[in-house]
Design an enzyme around this catalytic site. Structure first.
Site, PDB file in Angstrom:
ATOM      1  N   HIS A  86       0.844  -1.194   0.000  1.00 38.92           N
ATOM      2  CA  HIS A  86       0.000   0.000   0.000  1.00 38.92           C
ATOM      3  C   HIS A  86       0.882   1.248   0.000  1.00 38.92           C
ATOM      4  O   HIS A  86       2.045   1.205   0.420  1.00 38.92           O
ATOM      5  CB  HIS A  86      -0.885   0.017   1.238  1.00 38.92           C
ATOM      6  N   GLU A 123       0.925   3.814   1.929  1.00 36.54           N
ATOM      7  CA  GLU A 123       1.444   4.169   3.246  1.00 36.54           C
ATOM      8  C   GLU A 123       2.644   3.310   3.626  1.00 36.54           C
ATOM      9  O   GLU A 123       3.616   3.814   4.190  1.00 36.54           O
ATOM     10  CB  GLU A 123       0.367   3.988   4.332  1.00 36.54           C
ATOM     11  N   CYS A 148      -5.972   1.881   6.006  1.00 33.64           N
ATOM     12  CA  CYS A 148      -6.628   0.640   6.407  1.00 33.64           C
ATOM     13  C   CYS A 148      -6.045   0.184   7.746  1.00 33.64           C
ATOM     14  O   CYS A 148      -5.108   0.792   8.279  1.00 33.64           O
ATOM     15  CB  CYS A 148      -6.422  -0.440   5.338  1.00 33.64           C
ATOM     16  N   CYS A 181      -2.196  -0.618   7.538  1.00 35.36           N
ATOM     17  CA  CYS A 181      -1.353   0.580   7.468  1.00 35.36           C
ATOM     18  C   CYS A 181      -1.389   1.356   8.779  1.00 35.36           C
ATOM     19  O   CYS A 181      -0.364   1.863   9.233  1.00 35.36           O
ATOM     20  CB  CYS A 181      -1.777   1.454   6.300  1.00 35.36           C
TER      21      CYS A 181
END
Length: 151
Positions: free
Chosen positions: A58, A60, A88, A91
């Protein structure tokens, strides 16, 4: 007379949106992130889950790694993450361990975001959202509309 601050939340969220656009161009879910310390961007990233065939890639997560490498340590104290979509649970957990000072997101993820999942952030981490929310959510909607139309 008020002078516009060149380095405000909108400025940095626009940089995160540029990363999201780069993800869009790579056929990745268009989420972008930048990490800032002292008004300087030290990490830029976007989703790479399809490119790397890695569910943890992701925006992040990529930004956390880049910022830690830049700083030479695992803690992101005094740093701010600007991300186009609310983090999420995965993260948010990584951000907890990084001890980042601030998280600023564009659009909410009302189904899978860390708020809906009741994920705890580090006690010293502040989070706020809604910065360029329309632009961030619009890019995501455009991506998924194009995906549906391709099938």
């Amino acid at each position: 007379m008020d002078l516009l601050k060149p380095y405000d939340d909108t400025y940095f969220m626009k940089r995160a949106l540029m990363e999201a656009e780069a993800a869009f161009e790579k056929d990745e879910i268009p989420i972008g992130a930048v990490i800032v310390i002292d008004n300087q961007i030290i990490a830029r990233a976007h989703n790479l889950t399809e490119t790397l065939n890695d569910v943890t890639a992701h925006a992040e997560m990529q930004a956390i790694t880049a910022a830690a490498n830049y700083l030479g340590g695992k803690y992101l104290k005094k740093c701010t993450l600007y991300v186009t979509l609310e983090p999420c649970q995965m993260c948010a957990g990584a951000l907890y361990w990084s001890q980042i000072d601030k998280i600023i997101y564009g659009a909410r993820d009302v189904q899978r975001g860390c708020i809906a999942m009741s994920t705890k952030l580090h006690p010293k981490t502040n989070m706020s959202g809604g910065v360029l929310e329309e632009e961030a959510s619009g890019l995501l909607k455009r991506f998924f509309i194009e995906k549906r139309n391709m099938n």
